[in-house]
Scaffold this motif. Sequence first.
Motif, PDB file in Angstrom:
ATOM      1  N   ALA B  19       7.138   1.021  -5.675  1.00 28.25           N
ATOM      2  CA  ALA B  19       6.858  -0.125  -4.800  1.00 28.25           C
ATOM      3  C   ALA B  19       6.177  -1.211  -5.622  1.00 28.25           C
ATOM      4  CB  ALA B  19       5.972   0.287  -3.635  1.00 28.25           C
ATOM      5  N   GLN B  20       6.811  -2.368  -5.628  1.00 30.03           N
ATOM      6  CA  GLN B  20       6.328  -3.500  -6.425  1.00 30.03           C
ATOM      7  C   GLN B  20       6.004  -4.653  -5.485  1.00 30.03           C
ATOM      8  OE1 GLN B  20       9.351  -5.228  -8.988  1.00 30.03           O
ATOM      9  NE2 GLN B  20       7.825  -5.923 -10.462  1.00 30.03           N
ATOM     10  N   GLU B  21       4.894  -5.320  -5.738  1.00 30.63           N
ATOM     11  CA  GLU B  21       4.506  -6.423  -4.857  1.00 30.63           C
ATOM     12  C   GLU B  21       5.435  -7.614  -5.054  1.00 30.63           C
ATOM     13  OE1 GLU B  21       0.320  -7.850  -3.101  1.00 30.63           O
ATOM     14  OE2 GLU B  21       0.541  -8.292  -5.225  1.00 30.63           O
ATOM     15  N   TRP B  22       5.936  -8.098  -3.948  1.00 33.79           N
ATOM     16  CA  TRP B  22       6.920  -9.174  -3.908  1.00 33.79           C
ATOM     17  C   TRP B  22       6.444 -10.436  -4.635  1.00 33.79           C
ATOM     18  CZ3 TRP B  22      11.709 -10.515  -3.109  1.00 33.79           C
ATOM     19  CH2 TRP B  22      12.038 -11.789  -2.674  1.00 33.79           C
ATOM     20  N   GLN B  23       5.218 -10.854  -4.358  1.00 29.38           N
ATOM     21  CA  GLN B  23       4.740 -12.129  -4.890  1.00 29.38           C
ATOM     22  C   GLN B  23       4.273 -12.017  -6.346  1.00 29.38           C
ATOM     23  OE1 GLN B  23       3.570 -10.425  -2.235  1.00 29.38           O
ATOM     24  NE2 GLN B  23       3.034 -11.756  -0.529  1.00 29.38           N
ATOM     25  N   GLU B  87       5.785  -6.759   0.583  1.00 24.98           N
ATOM     26  CA  GLU B  87       4.561  -7.491   0.862  1.00 24.98           C
ATOM     27  C   GLU B  87       3.579  -6.468   1.396  1.00 24.98           C
ATOM     28  OE1 GLU B  87       6.077 -10.886   3.163  1.00 24.98           O
ATOM     29  OE2 GLU B  87       3.942 -11.374   3.423  1.00 24.98           O
ATOM     30  N   GLN B  88       2.424  -6.379   0.777  1.00 24.56           N
ATOM     31  CA  GLN B  88       1.439  -5.378   1.179  1.00 24.56           C
ATOM     32  C   GLN B  88       0.540  -5.994   2.255  1.00 24.56           C
ATOM     33  OE1 GLN B  88       1.028  -1.936   0.049  1.00 24.56           O
ATOM     34  NE2 GLN B  88      -0.111  -2.200   1.933  1.00 24.56           N
ATOM     35  N   LEU B  89       0.747  -5.597   3.502  1.00 27.58           N
ATOM     36  CA  LEU B  89       0.061  -6.223   4.638  1.00 27.58           C
ATOM     37  C   LEU B  89      -1.267  -5.539   4.978  1.00 27.58           C
ATOM     38  CD1 LEU B  89       3.186  -6.630   6.978  1.00 27.58           C
ATOM     39  CD2 LEU B  89       2.264  -8.279   5.342  1.00 27.58           C
ATOM     40  N   GLY B  90      -2.034  -6.155   5.871  1.00 28.51           N
ATOM     41  CA  GLY B  90      -3.225  -5.517   6.445  1.00 28.51           C
ATOM     42  C   GLY B  90      -4.530  -5.882   5.769  1.00 28.51           C
ATOM     43  N   HIS B  91      -4.464  -6.494   4.607  1.00 26.77           N
ATOM     44  CA  HIS B  91      -5.678  -6.896   3.893  1.00 26.77           C
ATOM     45  C   HIS B  91      -5.259  -7.930   2.866  1.00 26.77           C
ATOM     46  CE1 HIS B  91      -9.199  -6.647   1.163  1.00 26.77           C
ATOM     47  NE2 HIS B  91      -9.844  -6.208   2.220  1.00 26.77           N
ATOM     48  N   GLN B  92      -6.180  -8.838   2.559  1.00 28.59           N
ATOM     49  CA  GLN B  92      -5.879  -9.858   1.563  1.00 28.59           C
ATOM     50  C   GLN B  92      -6.967  -9.851   0.495  1.00 28.59           C
ATOM     51  OE1 GLN B  92      -3.046 -11.439   1.453  1.00 28.59           O
ATOM     52  NE2 GLN B  92      -3.611 -12.552  -0.386  1.00 28.59           N
ATOM     53  N   PRO B  93      -6.684  -9.540  -0.790  1.00 27.78           N
ATOM     54  CA  PRO B  93      -5.390  -9.122  -1.343  1.00 27.78           C
ATOM     55  C   PRO B  93      -4.963  -7.739  -0.849  1.00 27.78           C
ATOM     56  CG  PRO B  93      -7.110  -8.988  -3.023  1.00 27.78           C
ATOM     57  CD  PRO B  93      -7.745  -9.561  -1.807  1.00 27.78           C
ATOM     58  N   GLY B  94      -3.693  -7.442  -0.998  1.00 24.29           N
ATOM     59  CA  GLY B  94      -3.123  -6.206  -0.478  1.00 24.29           C
ATOM     60  C   GLY B  94      -3.757  -4.956  -1.061  1.00 24.29           C
ATOM     61  N   GLY B 100      -8.639   2.474  -1.815  1.00 28.61           N
ATOM     62  CA  GLY B 100      -9.100   1.146  -1.419  1.00 28.61           C
ATOM     63  C   GLY B 100      -8.832   0.081  -2.468  1.00 28.61           C
ATOM     64  N   ARG B 101      -8.024   0.436  -3.465  1.00 28.48           N
ATOM     65  CA  ARG B 101      -7.687  -0.533  -4.515  1.00 28.48           C
ATOM     66  C   ARG B 101      -6.323  -1.178  -4.246  1.00 28.48           C
ATOM     67  NH1 ARG B 101     -10.427   3.618  -7.143  1.00 28.48           N
ATOM     68  NH2 ARG B 101     -12.125   2.989  -8.538  1.00 28.48           N
ATOM     69  N   HIS B 102      -6.121  -2.308  -4.904  1.00 26.92           N
ATOM     70  CA  HIS B 102      -4.853  -3.038  -4.786  1.00 26.92           C
ATOM     71  C   HIS B 102      -3.671  -2.149  -5.163  1.00 26.92           C
ATOM     72  CE1 HIS B 102      -1.975  -6.272  -5.093  1.00 26.92           C
ATOM     73  NE2 HIS B 102      -1.866  -6.169  -6.394  1.00 26.92           N
ATOM     74  N   SER B 103      -3.751  -1.550  -6.334  1.00 29.86           N
ATOM     75  CA  SER B 103      -2.669  -0.732  -6.878  1.00 29.86           C
ATOM     76  C   SER B 103      -3.185   0.669  -7.185  1.00 29.86           C
ATOM     77  CB  SER B 103      -2.151  -1.380  -8.174  1.00 29.86           C
ATOM     78  OG  SER B 103      -1.437  -0.445  -8.961  1.00 29.86           O
ATOM     79  N   VAL B 117     -10.187   0.306 -14.105  1.00 26.09           N
ATOM     80  CA  VAL B 117     -10.303  -1.108 -14.471  1.00 26.09           C
ATOM     81  C   VAL B 117     -10.000  -2.048 -13.301  1.00 26.09           C
ATOM     82  CG1 VAL B 117      -9.872  -0.732 -16.930  1.00 26.09           C
ATOM     83  CG2 VAL B 117      -7.934  -1.120 -15.386  1.00 26.09           C
ATOM     84  N   GLU B 118      -9.843  -1.481 -12.098  1.00 26.93           N
ATOM     85  CA  GLU B 118      -9.576  -2.335 -10.934  1.00 26.93           C
ATOM     86  C   GLU B 118     -10.627  -2.047  -9.865  1.00 26.93           C
ATOM     87  OE1 GLU B 118      -7.258  -4.508 -11.197  1.00 26.93           O
ATOM     88  OE2 GLU B 118      -6.063  -3.708 -12.855  1.00 26.93           O
ATOM     89  N   PRO B 119     -11.092  -3.083  -9.176  1.00 29.99           N
ATOM     90  CA  PRO B 119     -12.160  -2.893  -8.188  1.00 29.99           C
ATOM     91  C   PRO B 119     -11.667  -2.255  -6.890  1.00 29.99           C
ATOM     92  CG  PRO B 119     -11.417  -5.163  -8.154  1.00 29.99           C
ATOM     93  CD  PRO B 119     -10.681  -4.503  -9.284  1.00 29.99           C
ATOM     94  N   VAL B 120     -12.578  -1.546  -6.222  1.00 32.15           N
ATOM     95  CA  VAL B 120     -12.325  -1.071  -4.860  1.00 32.15           C
ATOM     96  C   VAL B 120     -12.519  -2.265  -3.925  1.00 32.15           C
ATOM     97  CG1 VAL B 120     -13.150   0.444  -3.017  1.00 32.15           C
ATOM     98  CG2 VAL B 120     -13.048   1.287  -5.373  1.00 32.15           C
ATOM     99  N   LEU B 121     -11.465  -2.607  -3.180  1.00 34.10           N
ATOM    100  CA  LEU B 121     -11.508  -3.795  -2.322  1.00 34.10           C
ATOM    101  C   LEU B 121     -12.083  -3.478  -0.943  1.00 34.10           C
ATOM    102  CD1 LEU B 121      -8.006  -5.255  -3.247  1.00 34.10           C
ATOM    103  CD2 LEU B 121     -10.233  -5.973  -4.133  1.00 34.10           C
ATOM    104  N   LYS B 122     -11.958  -2.206  -0.566  1.00 33.62           N
ATOM    105  CA  LYS B 122     -12.456  -1.803   0.754  1.00 33.62           C
ATOM    106  C   LYS B 122     -12.819  -0.324   0.681  1.00 33.62           C
ATOM    107  CE  LYS B 122     -11.274  -2.166   5.650  1.00 33.62           C
ATOM    108  NZ  LYS B 122     -10.253  -2.539   6.640  1.00 33.62           N
TER     109      LYS B 122
END
Lengths: 129, 129
Positions: B19-23, B87-94, B100-103, B117-122
Amino acid sequence: MSWLDQITWTDDGLVPVIAQEWQSNDVLMFAWMNREALALTAQRGEAVYWSRSRGRLWHKGEESGHVQRVHEIRIDCDADVVLLKVEQLGHQPGIACHTGRHSCFFQLLKDGAWQSVEPVLKDPSSIYK
Amino acid sequence: MSWLDQITWTDDGLVPVIAQEWQSNDVLMFAWMNREALALTAQRGEAVYWSRSRGRLWHKGEESGHVQRVHEIRIDCDADVVLLKVEQLGHQPGIACHTGRHSCFFQLLKDGAWQSVEPVLKDPSSIYK
């Protein structure tokens, strides 16, 4: 403990690998590695896969010259999938696919059928002699 | 012949899916689909995977709300790997990862060790109740 021991290998001793282009973020191809392939990839800085069909290590580009220079090696949250960020060398733009296309993912589902939507950049018969 | 018949399924009737983010073109996650999951994904326009651990269909976001809206479905040259552009919905950024990370690919090999190396967004405990 080695970083290699932290990977969850399949029963066959393999791990799936996604190769993504460093600059464009395009997904180029999908392949497999065994422990030796991943160790060599990290050591050389060039992608070495395990060819399941040929049953041997496969230094990507060994025939075609389309070597992948590795910029990053990542694993996912379950440590059972590898993501390589690579520069696709040997042709501009890069050719990762044996069909002579930039990416192996050139078939798009459209109107209920798979349609080729990416151009052949180089005739495969001139890549593999 | 259905487009589903043109896919090379594993002996278990599955196909690996990226699964790859569209944008952004970021690779978000890797999972599996069976025939029904892929048919539903195309029909609904939302990613439905086959959960191997739970042994059932898994409509991504059914618990978290982090649904994936599907923009493209592609297959590779061997027709044995699917690439979804979502498109990863439900939170911005996805947020695609259960941590709880983007990827899911947030662990980078650096100095011989895996480093986050990536932050926990939620906070995951507020995602899954």
